[in-house]
Design a protein around this motif. Structure first.
Motif, short mmCIF file in Angstrom:
data_model
loop_
_atom_site.label_atom_id
_atom_site.label_comp_id
_atom_site.label_asym_id
_atom_site.label_seq_id
_atom_site.Cartn_x
_atom_site.Cartn_y
_atom_site.Cartn_z
N VAL A 5 0.84 -1.20 0.00
CA VAL A 5 0.00 0.00 0.00
C VAL A 5 0.87 1.25 0.00
N PHE A 6 1.98 1.23 0.74
CA PHE A 6 2.90 2.38 0.74
C PHE A 6 3.41 2.65 -0.68
N LEU A 7 3.71 1.61 -1.42
CA LEU A 7 4.17 1.80 -2.80
C LEU A 7 3.08 2.42 -3.68
N ILE A 8 1.87 1.96 -3.51
CA ILE A 8 0.76 2.52 -4.29
C ILE A 8 0.58 3.99 -3.96
N ILE A 9 0.62 4.33 -2.68
CA ILE A 9 0.51 5.73 -2.27
C ILE A 9 1.67 6.54 -2.83
N ALA A 10 2.88 6.00 -2.78
CA ALA A 10 4.06 6.71 -3.29
C ALA A 10 3.95 6.99 -4.78
#
Length: 156
Positions: free
Chosen positions: A139-144
């Motif tokens: 999820v952090f990658l998607i947000i990034a």
């Protein structure tokens, strides 16, 4: 972001959520069985399917199974996170994702081992290990990917 990338992200996220649900089922029931095997409860509250497969297992075997499952779920979630990074950023973050997972895992292990002398570190080690077993890094990658300057990074 192209439809193909969005579809791929959707599939990866769905797999991560399904894997998290499976992990929850396994660990909740395994913890019930551990409580019973260690004498904390007078009966096992684990699902009958789990009780059937773990009947007769001793405490040490159950604890080893927990560690194996923890490592397995972390590896699977790391693989999904790696593929999410590839879908969003190409090969740019491959090393960072792999090294990040290894570093967080190493810190979690060190905190676990140091709990013998510093009991307060045990909880932090468990939390870090849980981070690796759930889809938060994914999820952090998607947000990034929505940060400024990241537009159309999936083409790299």
């Amino acid at each position: 972001m192209s439809r193909a990338v969005l579809f791929r992200l959707g599939v990866l996220l769905a797999l991560a959520i399904a894997l998290s649900s499976l992990r929850e089922f396994c660990f909740h029931n395994l913890n019930y069985q551990v409580s019973f095997a260690s004498g904390q409860t007078d009966r096992s509250y684990a699902h009958s399917l789990v009780r059937h497969h773990l009947e007769g297992w001793g405490l040490q075997g159950l604890l080893r199974l927990k560690w194996l499952l923890a490592l397995g779920f972390a590896a699977l979630m790391g693989t999904l996170t790696f593929h999410t990074g590839r879908a969003l950023f190409g090969q740019r973050l491959d090393r960072i994702i792999i090294l990040g997972y290894l570093l967080i895992g190493a810190v979690a292990l060190l905190l676990h081992l140091s709990a013998h002398w510093l009991p307060f570190t045990a909880s932090a080690g468990v939390k870090l290990l849980h981070l690796l077993q759930y889809p938060m890094p994914l999820v952090f990658l998607i947000i990034a990917s929505f940060l400024p300057g990241q537009r159309d990074v999936s083409r790299h």
